[in-house]
Design an enzyme around this catalytic site. Structure first.
Site, mmCIF file in Angstrom:
data_model
loop_
_atom_site.group_PDB
_atom_site.id
_atom_site.type_symbol
_atom_site.label_atom_id
_atom_site.label_comp_id
_atom_site.label_asym_id
_atom_site.label_seq_id
_atom_site.Cartn_x
_atom_site.Cartn_y
_atom_site.Cartn_z
ATOM 1 N N LYS A 83 0.855 -1.198 0.000
ATOM 2 C CA LYS A 83 0.000 0.000 0.000
ATOM 3 C C LYS A 83 0.881 1.235 0.000
ATOM 4 O O LYS A 83 1.752 1.400 0.849
ATOM 5 C CB LYS A 83 -0.839 0.023 1.276
ATOM 6 C CG LYS A 83 -2.278 -0.350 1.083
ATOM 7 C CD LYS A 83 -2.936 -0.315 2.441
ATOM 8 C CE LYS A 83 -4.400 -0.082 2.337
ATOM 9 N NZ LYS A 83 -5.017 -0.040 3.664
HETATM 10 C C1 E4P Z 1 -8.370 0.538 3.585
HETATM 11 O O1 E4P Z 1 -7.550 -0.177 3.081
HETATM 12 C C2 E4P Z 1 -8.256 1.208 4.890
HETATM 13 O O2 E4P Z 1 -7.478 0.392 5.731
HETATM 14 C C3 E4P Z 1 -9.565 1.410 5.596
HETATM 15 O O3 E4P Z 1 -10.655 0.965 4.823
HETATM 16 C C4 E4P Z 1 -9.732 2.712 6.253
HETATM 17 O O4 E4P Z 1 -11.000 2.761 6.865
HETATM 18 P P1 E4P Z 1 -11.404 3.811 7.989
HETATM 19 O O5 E4P Z 1 -11.793 5.086 7.337
HETATM 20 O O6 E4P Z 1 -12.564 3.162 8.692
HETATM 21 O O7 E4P Z 1 -10.197 3.968 8.898
#
Ligand code: E4P
Length: 215
Positions: A83
């Site tokens: 990522k």
């Molecule tokens: C995606 O890969 C992220 O880890 C995640 O969906 C972030 O979500 P949040 O806004 O609930 O922290």
């Protein structure tokens, strides 16, 4: 539509695997910070539990650091997807990593122009954060619509991975638009099966059968 779980918690991942519908995992530094084991150790274990893509996020915010961390993370297992934050340095990193055959997930995407750029750079997945847009009174699902349209106009291979999901309606709407993947917290995955009429109906069936003196 592929289902990923958005967690670094091994017990939640095992429970989701047991449901029989899990295709992958996404993690991020905030999720990893909630666990006691070091991030690398967690990722090694998660990759053994789930054969599908497991997203692991870099902490560096400049190009060289991202490439170094990404190369290290990719060495953990074949199913690691790195990522990368959707910033200018991240775009460069996605381009280089995709050229080396390292899978990437462009994270923290909030606009269609960001999604267009990361697809051009060769990202494997794009992660639009819909819940965080909804939180600030912008329509997160509209962003999914825009990205799916743009990617289909130009036949980009980048998969649309709906992220920051808060409830089952997000899942249904993303599926109707035709998003490739959705990542959900355990709480959302476990709500998908529930309906009060199913529970009421089941209890009634069993009660009627018992009342009739059958066992
Ligand atoms: C995606 O890969 C992220 O880890 C995640 O969906 C972030 O979500 P949040 O806004 O609930 O922290």
């Amino acid at each position: 539509m592929k289902f990923f779980i958005d967690t670094a918690n091994v017990e939640e991942i095992k429970s989701a695997v047991a449901m029989g519908v899990l295709d992958g995992v996404t993690t991020n530094p905030s999720l990893a910070a909630k666990e006691t084991a070091p991030y690398r150790e967690l990722l090694t274990e998660i990759c053994k539990i789930v054969p599908g893509p497991v997203s692991a996020e870099v902490l560096a915010t400049e190009y060289d650091g991202m490439i170094k961390e990404a190369t290290d993370l990719a060495g953990i297992a074949d199913n690691i997807v790195v990522k990368i934050p959707t910033i200018l340095e991240g775009l460069r990193a996605i381009k280089s990593l995709s050229g080396e055959g390292i899978k990437t997930n462009a994270t923290l995407v909030f606009s269609p122009s960001q999604a267009l750029l990361v697809a051009k750079a060769g990202a494997t997945f794009v992660s639009p954060f819909i819940g965080r847009l909804d939180d600030i009174s912008q329509n997160g699902m509209e962003l999914i619509n825009q990205i799916v349209t743009i990617y289909s106009n130009y036949l980009f291979d980048t998969e649309v991975l709906v992220a920051s999901v808060r409830h089952p309606i997000h899942v249904v709407e993303a599926a109707m638009i035709g998003a490739d993947v959705i990542t959900m917290p355990y709480a959302v995955i476990s709500k998908l099966i529930k309906h009060p009429q199913t529970d009421i109906g089941l209890a009634k069936f069993l009660e009627d059968y018992k009342k009739a003196g059958k066992s």
